[in-house]
Each structure stands twice: as structure tokens, then as C-alpha cells.
Design an enzyme around this catalytic site. Structure first.
Site, short mmCIF file in Angstrom:
data_model
loop_
_atom_site.label_atom_id
_atom_site.label_comp_id
_atom_site.label_asym_id
_atom_site.label_seq_id
_atom_site.Cartn_x
_atom_site.Cartn_y
_atom_site.Cartn_z
N ASP A 217 8.77 -4.50 4.88
CA ASP A 217 8.23 -4.46 5.76
C ASP A 217 8.26 -6.05 5.79
OD1 ASP A 217 6.83 -5.01 3.91
OD2 ASP A 217 5.33 -3.98 4.76
N ASP B 212 -6.76 1.25 5.27
CA ASP B 212 -6.70 1.49 6.38
C ASP B 212 -5.91 3.25 6.66
OD1 ASP B 212 -4.73 0.56 6.47
OD2 ASP B 212 -5.08 -0.50 8.55
N GLU C 234 0.47 0.76 10.85
CA GLU C 234 -1.11 0.63 11.17
C GLU C 234 -1.25 2.57 11.90
OE1 GLU C 234 -2.55 -1.68 9.47
OE2 GLU C 234 -2.23 -3.07 9.82
N HIS D 241 -2.23 2.92 6.43
CA HIS D 241 -1.23 2.25 6.37
C HIS D 241 0.30 2.12 6.12
CE1 HIS D 241 -2.12 -2.15 5.71
NE2 HIS D 241 -0.66 -2.18 5.03
C1 GLP Z 1 0.38 -3.99 2.65
C2 GLP Z 1 2.04 -4.34 2.93
C3 GLP Z 1 1.88 -2.56 2.06
C4 GLP Z 1 0.83 -2.37 1.51
C5 GLP Z 1 -0.11 -2.50 1.75
C6 GLP Z 1 -1.67 -2.52 0.18
O1 GLP Z 1 0.13 -4.77 4.06
N1 GLP Z 1 2.19 -4.37 4.30
O2 GLP Z 1 3.18 -2.22 2.20
O3 GLP Z 1 1.75 -1.43 0.97
O4 GLP Z 1 -0.92 -3.91 2.11
O5 GLP Z 1 -1.29 -3.43 -0.60
P1 GLP Z 1 -2.18 -4.28 -1.80
O6 GLP Z 1 -1.44 -2.87 -2.59
O7 GLP Z 1 -2.02 -4.86 -1.97
O8 GLP Z 1 -3.21 -2.96 -2.00
#
Ligand code: GLP
Length: 268
Positions: free
Chosen positions: A67, A136, A143, A138
């Protein structure tokens, strides 16, 4: 889904790096899927160390990121293109142009999404997709409410995700873009092996819903229940709301038991 509960983020980094190393030994030209966020960082650190010691090579591999924020040029410090370069690509021996992501600064982001989805297919699909999970539920930036069959497309971030990710923008939530390009859940589900890593108490509810909840767009990661080959490495805190945690631990302790029976003498 194989749920593996490990003591901490460091142990997860080692276990996840083992899977990547095994894949690249079997298939040096494998196609990897790379996630950003903090969860995969111990894995990337471990892989960088192993590559420096000649234990693993990415020289023939390719990779697609999940992404990107809309509007950020690839050199922006918080752009996922930059993060992946800094955290992994530039620390191992990937070839030039081997790691690609969607262009958040494309003039026509809708066309860019379709092009990116097609590029993954043209590369033969992703062999091993590393995933994190949002608080949440995702995955990538799908989302809650995302179509379970979605393709790469533009999404609007929730305020929760913008707040969660403000730490990558100097703590300023208003600096976090409102829109992103993300691989869709349908796109992600086409990867041949999904490897999800989750750490910390903040992920406990999302992990519970992913593993044990109903398959629902309300908790997008729950779609992983429909994939035949998912490995979920979860630390103790993130596993703390799992209802069947003891069973998953039991399964891991007795892993190999069935294989040990194959070829053994018939029971009397
Ligand atoms: C972000 C990314 C995801 C990631 C998630 C968790 O928004 N787009 O790919 O897995 O949130 O992030 P983190 O590993 O920093 O908790």
C-alpha cells in the site's frame, strides 16, 4: 490458519525470517509481498543480518509492497516506498527495480491501482505475503467495510488509522494523508502463502476477531480464515484475547505428530 504464539517480537522476527529464508533457498526468484508498519521490522532486521552473513540472498527475488499514501512522493520520509527501501530493500541484495509499490503521487491514481494489480498478476503472483494487522482489523489499508473481494484501489483511512500512524508523521495526525492506495483483500488472498505478524496488547481484539470471529468486512483480516495457507505469528500480548489460545499452543507442542505416524509400523 496456523496460529503460532511466540514470546515476543524478537522471536517472531526470527521465525518469520526463517520462512523467508526457506522460500528463497527453494525458489531464489520468488516473489515476496512486503508490509510496512512496525510489526515486520524485527523480521526485516533479521533478514538484513542474515543477508550480510551470506545466509540468504534476494538477488533474484522480486517484491511488491502492499500500500501507499495518496499524494506522497516516494522520497517522502513517511512514504511506504521510502520506508521499505530504508528498512529492507537497501539493506539486502535486491536487484535494481526489484522492489515496487503503487505510486501514491500518480496523476491518475485510479489507473495506477489497476496497473499495479495487473503487474502483480504478470509477475506470476506473490509467493509469500507478509502482513501486519491494524488495531481495527485492517490488513494493508483495507479498513472495516472493505469488500472481501476487493482489488487494488483507493481507500479513505479511518481516523483511528490516522491516529495510529501519526507517529510516522512527527505525531501530527493532520499530516497523515486521508487517502491511500491499497492492495485489495481479493488481491491479497491470491498470494500463495500469507504470513501475518502481530505484537502487543493493542492488537489483541483484532487478532481474536481475525482468528476466531465471523468472516466479515467488519474485521477485514477475518478473510484470512478462507485462505488455505496462513501462518500467524502472534506474541503473548496480542494472543491474550484468543479463546482457544491453549489449543493453539497444544497444537504447536505436538506438531509433527501426524507426520511421525506416517510410515511408522501399523498399530497392533
Ligand atoms: C498500517 C499499514 C498496515 C500495517 C498496519 C499495522 O496502517 N498499512 O500494512 O499492517 O497499519 O501497523 P503496525 O505494524 O505499525 O502496528
Amino acid at each position: 490458519m496456523e496460529v503460532v504464539i511466540l514470546p515476543d517480537a524478537a522471536a517472531i522476527g526470527v521465525a518469520a525470517a526463517d520462512l523467508v529464508e526457506d522460500l528463497l533457498r527453494d525458489r531464489p526468484d520468488a516473489v515476496l509481498g512486503l508490509a510496512t508498519g512496525s510489526s515486520p521490522l524485527p523480521t526485516y532486521d533479521e533478514l538484513a543480518g542474515r543477508c550480510a552473513h551470506g545466509r540468504v540472498s534476494f538477488a533474484r527475488a522480486r517484491a511488491f509492497t502492499l500500500d501507499e499514501y495518496v499524494g506522497l512522493p516516494p522520497e517522502h520520509p513517511a512514504a511506504y516506498a521510502r520506508v521499505i527501501r530504508d528498512e529492507l530493500a537497501d539493506r539486502v541484495d535486491f536487484g535494481a527495480e526489484a522492489v515496487v509499490g503503487p505510486r501514491g503521487d500518480a496523476d491518475d491514481v485510479v489507473t495506477e491501482c489497476a496497473r499495479y494489480d495487473a503487474a502483480i498478476r504478470e509477475a506470476g503472483g506473490i509467493d509469500l505475503q507478509i502482513l501486519g494487522i491494524g488495531t481495527d482489523g485492517h490488513v494493508a489499508f483495507n479498513e472495516p467495510g472493505s469488500s472481501l473481494a476487493s482489488r487494488t484501489r483507493v481507500k479513505t483511512l479511518t481516523e483511528q488509522t490516522r491516529a495510529d500512524n501519526a507517529r510516522f508523521f512527527g505525531g501530527d495526525r493532520s499530516a497523515v494523508p486521508r487517502h491511500c492506495i491499497t492492495q485489495g483483500l481479493g488481491t491479497i488472498m491470491e498470494a500463495r502463502h500469507l504470513l501475518l505478524v502481530a505484537t502487543g496488547a493493542g492488537k489483541a481484539e483484532a487478532v481474536h476477531q481475525m482468528v476466531e470471529g465471523a468472516v466479515s468486512a467488519r474485521w477485514p483480516a477475518s478473510i484470512l480464515q478462507l485462505h488455505p495457507t496462513v501462518t500467524a505469528f502472534i506474541d503473548e500480548e496480542a494472543a491474550s484475547r484468543l479463546e482457544l489460545g491453549d489449543y493453539y499452543r497444544f497444537v504447536q507442542r505436538h506438531k509433527g505428530g501426524v507426520n511421525a505416524l506416517v510410515g511408522s509400523d501399523p498399530l497392533p
